[in-house]
Scaffold this active site. Structure first.
Site, PDB file in Angstrom:
ATOM      1  N   GLU A  92       0.828  -1.210   0.000  1.00  0.00           N
ATOM      2  CA  GLU A  92       0.000   0.000   0.000  1.00  0.00           C
ATOM      3  C   GLU A  92       0.864   1.263   0.000  1.00  0.00           C
ATOM      4  O   GLU A  92       2.073   1.217   0.181  1.00  0.00           O
ATOM      5  CB  GLU A  92      -0.902   0.034   1.247  1.00  0.00           C
ATOM      6  N   ARG A 126      -7.010   0.557  13.296  1.00  0.00           N
ATOM      7  CA  ARG A 126      -5.727   1.120  12.848  1.00  0.00           C
ATOM      8  C   ARG A 126      -6.012   2.180  11.793  1.00  0.00           C
ATOM      9  O   ARG A 126      -7.121   2.290  11.283  1.00  0.00           O
ATOM     10  CB  ARG A 126      -4.819   0.039  12.256  1.00  0.00           C
ATOM     11  N   ASP A 170     -10.174   1.266  -4.150  1.00  0.00           N
ATOM     12  CA  ASP A 170      -9.102   1.225  -3.154  1.00  0.00           C
ATOM     13  C   ASP A 170      -8.320   2.537  -3.228  1.00  0.00           C
ATOM     14  O   ASP A 170      -8.904   3.600  -3.278  1.00  0.00           O
ATOM     15  CB  ASP A 170      -8.222  -0.007  -3.388  1.00  0.00           C
TER      16      ASP A 170
END
Length: 311
Positions: A25, A118, A221
């Site tokens: 990522e 998170r 995404d």
């Protein structure tokens, strides 16, 4: 997908034998180094690839790291499990076989609204404020406890600016900084929103749907913006990157050999290469899943802003 939409194909950058990421990522291009940085979330790693020499370096953090931006002093601002951290990446003892240890200092932490949360996707706006969102780590639980936060140049973490997100993603700003994009990747959402953005106050408003990926393959995404103001979004689970024009029209797509492209970023000497990180699925992974890919799509990207504050 309509056959009338042009299709390009990304090629794998990393060579044979390179260990794939589990969740690759947050790619960030550093022009001064001609290097791409990205993270592997569960491995707690920040990775660097010097593109011209194919030299790879890795650093390990004390906890999962999900998103990064660079400060003006070269340090890294990282969104992790327990909060935001200033990270120093020492060059000494950066080995080929084992990652070096990053040096970290905690800067701020939100009050998480649910257990086991998170940070997830994050980047700076054009003025250098760092924005990042949170999520419950068990995505399958579909808990809408995530929120989007602003970390300003004074080092102040805001209260939640946008709430009730399941899997926050897709942050990006238009070239003039006056439009903000945000997505929710969860299968039940699959939406990209756009906002008017007050560049003086760092405040998004007038939220509306920009793209509904229920109409296409995949889930939205991570994203990037090109100089024409077009929005490139990774279509996770579809092996695609999609480009939407500012009016929300799908006009290009890129095929990625990995089924789960995760986030894209422009880089290269002319900012004309689109790099794409990917996720390696737990079942049915191929040799390409979890690796880094690149393509020249025929357009330049916008340089990412550094964090404007001190780290």
């Amino acid at each position: 997908m309509s056959a009338a939409v042009p299709m390009l194909r990304a090629e794998r950058v990393e060579g044979q034998g390179q260990v794939p990421a589990t969740v690759g990522e947050s790619p960030v291009w550093r022009a001064a180094e001609q290097a791409l940085y990205w993270v592997d979330i569960p491995a707690r790693k920040i990775v660097r690839l010097r593109v011209d020499t194919a030299t790879r370096s890795e650093w390990v953090l004390p906890e999962k790291v999900a998103c990064i931006a660079f400060g003006r002093d070269g340090k890294v601002l990282a969104g992790c499990e327990s909060g935001l951290f200033a990270v120093t990446l020492p060059e000494a003892d950066v080995g080929v076989d084992a990652p070096a240890r990053a040096l970290v200092t905690k800067l701020a932490a939100p009050v998480f609204s649910a257990p086991d949360m998170r940070f997830n996707d994050g980047r700076c706006d054009r003025q250098g404020r760092f924005w990042a969102g949170t999520m419950v780590q068990d995505m399958a639980a579909a808990v809408p406890a995530g929120a989007l936060y602003r970390f300003d140049e004074r080092g102040v973490l805001s209260a939640p600016v946008i709430e009730a997100l399941i899997v926050q993603n897709g942050l990006a700003w238009s070239p003039d900084g006056r439009t903000m994009y945000l997505s929710d990747s969860h299968p039940s959402r699959r939406l990209v929103w756009t906002f008017d953005y007050d560049i003086d106050e760092g405040r998004p408003h007038n939220r509306r749907v920009f793209a509904d990926l229920h109409r296409y393959e995949g889930r939205p995404d991570g994203a990037a913006i090109d100089v024409d103001g077009c929005y490139w979004i990774c279509a996770n689970d579809a092996g695609r990157v999609l480009r939407f024009t500012p009016d929300g029209t799908l006009d290009r797509q890129i095929e990625v050999p990995a089924i789960k492209p995760a986030m894209c970023a422009f880089g290269g000497r002319e900012l004309d290469t689109l790099f794409v990180t990917s996720i390696r699925p737990g079942v049915g992974a191929t040799e390409h899943d979890g690796h880094l890919f690149a393509v020249r799509p025929g357009v330049q990207g916008c340089a990412e802003a550094d964090y404007a504050g001190a780290l």
